[in-house]
Design a protein around this motif. Sequence first.
Motif, mmCIF file in Angstrom:
data_model
loop_
_atom_site.group_PDB
_atom_site.id
_atom_site.type_symbol
_atom_site.label_atom_id
_atom_site.label_comp_id
_atom_site.label_asym_id
_atom_site.label_seq_id
_atom_site.Cartn_x
_atom_site.Cartn_y
_atom_site.Cartn_z
ATOM 1 N N ALA A 98 -4.711 8.393 -3.275
ATOM 2 C CA ALA A 98 -5.283 7.381 -2.390
ATOM 3 C C ALA A 98 -4.930 7.660 -0.932
ATOM 4 O O ALA A 98 -4.995 6.776 -0.087
ATOM 5 N N LEU A 99 -4.562 8.912 -0.647
ATOM 6 C CA LEU A 99 -4.123 9.304 0.691
ATOM 7 C C LEU A 99 -4.999 10.427 1.219
ATOM 8 O O LEU A 99 -5.388 11.328 0.482
ATOM 9 N N GLU A 126 -7.660 -3.876 -1.896
ATOM 10 C CA GLU A 126 -7.061 -5.198 -2.086
ATOM 11 C C GLU A 126 -6.229 -5.626 -0.882
ATOM 12 O O GLU A 126 -6.355 -6.756 -0.394
ATOM 13 N N HIS A 127 -5.364 -4.746 -0.396
ATOM 14 C CA HIS A 127 -4.435 -5.115 0.667
ATOM 15 C C HIS A 127 -4.834 -4.575 2.036
ATOM 16 O O HIS A 127 -4.171 -4.880 3.031
ATOM 17 N N GLY A 128 -5.876 -3.777 2.092
ATOM 18 C CA GLY A 128 -6.287 -3.196 3.362
ATOM 19 C C GLY A 128 -5.663 -1.832 3.587
ATOM 20 O O GLY A 128 -4.528 -1.572 3.189
ATOM 21 N N ASP A 129 -6.406 -0.948 4.226
ATOM 22 C CA ASP A 129 -5.920 0.412 4.471
ATOM 23 C C ASP A 129 -4.749 0.406 5.450
ATOM 24 O O ASP A 129 -4.532 -0.546 6.205
ATOM 25 N N ARG A 130 -4.007 1.519 5.436
ATOM 26 C CA ARG A 130 -2.943 1.755 6.402
ATOM 27 C C ARG A 130 -3.227 3.073 7.113
ATOM 28 O O ARG A 130 -3.743 4.016 6.501
ATOM 29 N N VAL A 161 0.835 -1.205 0.000
ATOM 30 C CA VAL A 161 0.000 0.000 0.000
ATOM 31 C C VAL A 161 0.868 1.254 0.000
ATOM 32 O O VAL A 161 0.702 2.151 -0.832
ATOM 33 N N ILE A 162 1.820 1.312 0.911
ATOM 34 C CA ILE A 162 2.673 2.492 1.024
ATOM 35 C C ILE A 162 3.587 2.628 -0.191
ATOM 36 O O ILE A 162 3.877 3.737 -0.648
ATOM 37 N N ALA A 163 4.035 1.506 -0.741
ATOM 38 C CA ALA A 163 4.974 1.538 -1.864
ATOM 39 C C ALA A 163 4.380 2.173 -3.116
ATOM 40 O O ALA A 163 5.125 2.609 -4.002
#
Length: 372
Positions: free
Chosen positions: A269-270, A288-292, A261-263
């Motif tokens: 998306a922020l 897809e990968h879940g929020d951070r 997500v961060i990459a």
Amino acid sequence: RFRGGSPQFLFRPGGAPLITELIQRARAAARPRRLLMFAENEPQRSELLLPASQGGFDLDGMWNDDFHHAARVALTGVRDGYYRDYGGSAQELVSCARHGFLYQGQYYHWQRKPRGSPMGALPAQSCVIFLQNHDQVGNTFTGRRLHRLTSPGRLRALTALLLLAPQTPLLFMGQEFAASANFTFFADHDGTLGASVYAGRRAFLGQFRCYATPAAQTAIPDPSAEHSFTASKLDWSELGRHRCAYRLHADLLRLRREDPVIARQARDALDGAVLATQCLLLRWFDREHGDRLLLVNLGVESRPDRLAEPLLAPPADRAWELAWSSEHPLYDGRGALSPLAEDGRWRFEAECAVLLRATTIGPELDHHAARS
């Protein structure tokens, strides 16, 4: 990689700007390698980042002094000289992460005129953010690095913001292992030129009230003195001795590189919000990968009775799970604690940053266990 200093002063009458031609020729000569071109542009003219066909310089990125100035005020509390237009607030840091430059055409009191231009849809990575660089460390008469000017916890927390934000981070030499060497302005000049450089250095630092006093002016090192150069050299043995600082940077860079997500470095998306004067959050959205969720508290411990901030709410059918903390003992911290109590209330530890991920019930993700 190539950095161009003050490209606003590189011009010629007629034809394409000189810096544009230099960039194009350098890239042509470097093929098939990719050459990244970054500029230091104090006026922060965002349009220089556009392609040459749109009137820009074909640059890949530009230094964001706004982030540095806001962060330095947050870390030290000093608003002297050209820091007067910054408050070191959570709002400034959130705005940097979301919008890039803080000044995009507003009035700038220090220069008594508007500063910057709108970034528009320029990608987040075109802004280079930093907590230290050669100019800003050297622009003091002592050349002290930030870890000697603020608390360890606060610096760890802001380092997390630096290395996880969607902009491109810059690390100054030795910053990754808390180098003890000062970094002062030095130059290999003697005679009349050396004396002129020394006088100019004193005059430049005189814009800061604390450096304009007779005692401070006398203490400013002579740039031409050999000691000014030798004292700025790194002691590479500290790389092994300062393992906590090195581990902090290595783990955060690994998260930036490997977290899916961060990459992405996707500014669209922020989102972010201010929770208190010195407390902020950034949230990355990813189905897809879940929020951070990154929580950064530069102030005292806080246990608010209510938090009417929707960005704190986890996605439907998911829960927040601790993924990383700046207070892990591996970084010489107090201990990694979840900001969520069992009853669902939030607790923000003092001078701490934590990264949470939205997940279904499962094994805890622990990036501290990864080898550096």
